[in-house]
Design a protein around this motif. Structure first.
Motif: not given
Length: 644
Positions: A272-285, A355-368
């Protein structure tokens, strides 16, 4: 003159391993240094082009004569480099590759490895790697070498003489390999498949350079944004460092085993909280969405196309192709409904909208990534693939009648499998539709003797199937497919008898032969699979098992174990490969230009308005050796490559 064995040494500042031979040979500083050859397995002659020596005219003429066989280990390198040197493309016909020859017998895909396994009198010189590095690649400028960036023959005459000996030795080794393998010649039809493979690699496929450039820029921009955000949340110097991030998470009471994809996803369930945010960012990175884009840029040739993406006989047991450079056999799937729109946003470098339309830009780039492959102007891609080809092949070979009937009417094999297993009608998105998933996972995991472990490896538990359901699923699938189960045992028995008694055996139209210390399986197509130095041993369960020498998962030459169901897997996959090769020959003869193929799918570059139906029909034509097989192909038309 009937045969020339060839080996060359070259220089280029381009990294051969990363960029491939086509880009390597078209660099501005590409140079042919040494040309060694032997005519009809006679004495080896070395031509030193750095000293003003020239390749004899009769040899130059032979290089373009399809009636004279040119043989080299990894012949694609010699042919492409010599094409660059001569200023004209040498056609593949007439070229034979001793690496392919070795692969057809299950031998290693390196000259050194083949020499060692065959126990040749003359082995590849050990010093070769250092000599190649010294003369064939740029060197680091230092005070000691007077700031030069390349080593020339006069910089070390002694090493240069060693290098010439190394070049000569390679041809001698190749000649000895040819003599050793002469008892097991490659079928002429396979050389025709090899030539077609080389023509497809020579043609290459066009890349959307705008998309690639902007995808890389976009990734860099968003990674910086994610990193900045993670730094603010954690106060770490480098929140992308596993060591630093794990320590921070521990301070927050999260004891995570590792920062692998699975462990991060598991930790997110409770975070939860900041830990959740950091883990989500880790997934993106941690998404490596641009690696394939940069690989495309590295391999891009001056003609705007990338070449050499496929290696013939790369999977040397079954003869299937392997991906190279961009690894097209392992591209991320695309499932976005707005793929075309997202693609245009990246092409126009509209990072704000992304950035506005997609939650995960890296995922978009991967699918493209797939969409970076495009047809030339005025053309479209016509993509067609076999429908459930392995399931069709095993049903045909095992004579599992109900499966044959499903395929005859192009039914849904997952629904029909579930129907047979659970004894109730199963319809996709209809009656008992929830059982289709169980039928699918069983079909994918159990066809080659797999059991509970295979279901787990295929992700059965993640799909919601309970642990206590796994063994019953195995039992039901096997009861529903008795002929396939019997096929495993019949192949096991035929193979065991052949190896034990050195007798020719046969089952289900598959022939087994023992010749000169090798066990051969002859496929319906006539092509053979080879297992070297087979023996009957005892497995970990105390039962008799077949062992042979081959390349293990770590690429070492070891004694490996096999059994009936595993041999069936080899037979089915090799037969599916032969069907693809047959389809590609038919399509090429019909005038279609194949630019790429992935697994059981071909990508054709053709003018707009070309009939997709004719392509599908041509691809699904059953060869004479597969009478009774229910084959089907389906496709789509697109302005860029994608998974339909």
């Amino acid at each position: 003159m009937q045969l020339i064995s060839i080996d060359i040494e070259t220089y280029s500042s381009v990294n051969l391993a990363k960029a491939g031979v086509y880009r390597y040979a078209t660099s501005d500083d590409f140079q042919l240094l040494l040309f060694s050859y032997a005519i009809d397995e006679g004495p080896v002659k070395v031509v030193d082009l750095t000293q003003g020596e020239t390749i004899p005219q009769e040899i130059i003429a032979a290089l373009t004569n399809p009636e004279i066989i040119k043989l080299a280990f990894n012949a694609q390198f010699e042919r492409v480099c010599l094409s660059s040197f001569l200023g004209k493309q040498l056609k593949p016909k007439g070229w034979h590759c001793s690496m392919v020859w070795a692969a057809t017998l299950g031998l290693p895909l390196s000259l050194k490895g083949v020499g060692a396994v065959l126990g040749l009198e003359k082995q590849k010189l050990e010093a070769g790697k250092d000599l190649v590095r010294y003369f064939c690649t740029p060197c680091k400028p230092t005070q000691a070498n007077h700031q030069r960036t390349r080593n020339l023959p006069y910089h070390d005459p002694s090493k240069w003489q060693q290098f010439k000996q190394y070049n000569q030795r390679d041809v001698e080794v190749e000649v000895e390999i040819n003599q050793k393998l002469a008892r097991f010649p490659v079928q002429e039809s396979e050389w025709h498949n090899y030539w077609l493979d080389q023509e497809i690699n020579d043609c290459g496929i066009m890349l959307d350079q705008t998309l690639i450039k902007n995808a890389i820029a976009c990734d860099q921009s968003f990674r910086k944004q994610y990193l900045d955000e993670a730094q603010k949340l954690t106060d770490l110097d480098n929140p992308n460092s596993p060591t630093q991030l794990k320590a921070w998470l521990q301070e927050k009471g999260i004891d995570i085993p590792s920062l692998s994809k699975a462990d991060v996803a598991s930790a997110l369930k409770e975070a939860t909280g900041d830990v959740r945010k950091v883990l989500l960012l880790r997934q993106q990175l941690s998404k490596s969405s641009v690696k394939k884009y940069t690989a495309m840029q590295t391999a891009l040739c001056p003609d705007g196309r990338v070449h050499g993406l496929l290696q013939f006989y790369g999977a040397n047991r079954t003869g299937r192709w392997a991906g190279r450079l961009v690894q097209v056999q392992n591209l991320p799937r695309n499932s976005m409904p707005d793929l075309k729109e997202a693609r245009e946003l990246v092409r126009s470098n509209n990072q704000t909208a992304l950035g506005i339309l997609y939650d995960s830009v890296p995922d978009v780039l991967s699918q493209l990534i797939r969409t970076a492959f495009i047809p030339k102007l005025g053309c479209q891609f016509y993509v067609a693939d076999f429908s459930a080809v392995e399931a069709r092949v095993i049903a045909w070979l095992a004579q599992e009648q109900w499966r044959q009937e499903v395929f005859a009417k192009n039914g849904d094999i997952y629904c029909e499998s579930a129907t047979q297993m659970f004894h109730v009608p199963v319809v996709k998105h209809g009656i008992n539709g929830h059982l289709r998933q169980k039928g699918k996972i069983a079909e994918l995991a159990l066809g080659y003797g797999g059991s509970v472990g295979a279901l787990k490896a295929m992700g059965a538990l993640r799909m919601g199937i309970r642990e206590d359901e796994l063994q019953p699923l195995v039992n039901m699938w096997r009861q529903a497919s008795p002929n396939i189960v019997q096929f495993w045992w019949d192949v096991d028995k035929a193979a065991m008898t052949c190896i034990k008694q050195r007798l020719d055996t046969e089952t289900h139209g598959i022939k087994f032969k023992y010749r000169s210390g090798c066990f051969f399986i002859f496929l319906p197509s006539g092509r053979r699979i080879c297992y070297i130095k087979p023996k009957i041993g005892t497995n970990r369960f105390g039962n008799e098992s077949i062992t042979y020498e081959g390349i293990d998962a770590t690429k070492k030459w070891e004694r490996l174990e096999t059994y009936g169901a595993k041999l069936v897997e080899n037979i089915v996959q090799a037969t599916s490969r032969d069907l693809l090769a047959n389809a590609m020959q038919n399509l090429t003869q019909a005038g279609y230009q194949i630019v790429m193929h992935i697994h059981d799918e071909v990508v054709i570059e053709a003018p707009k308005g070309t009939s997709l139906e004719k392509i599908e029909k041509t691809m699904a034509t059953v060869p004479g050796w597969a009478t009774g097989l229910k084959l089907n192909a389906a496709g789509f038309v697109s302005d860029f490559y994608k998974k339909d």
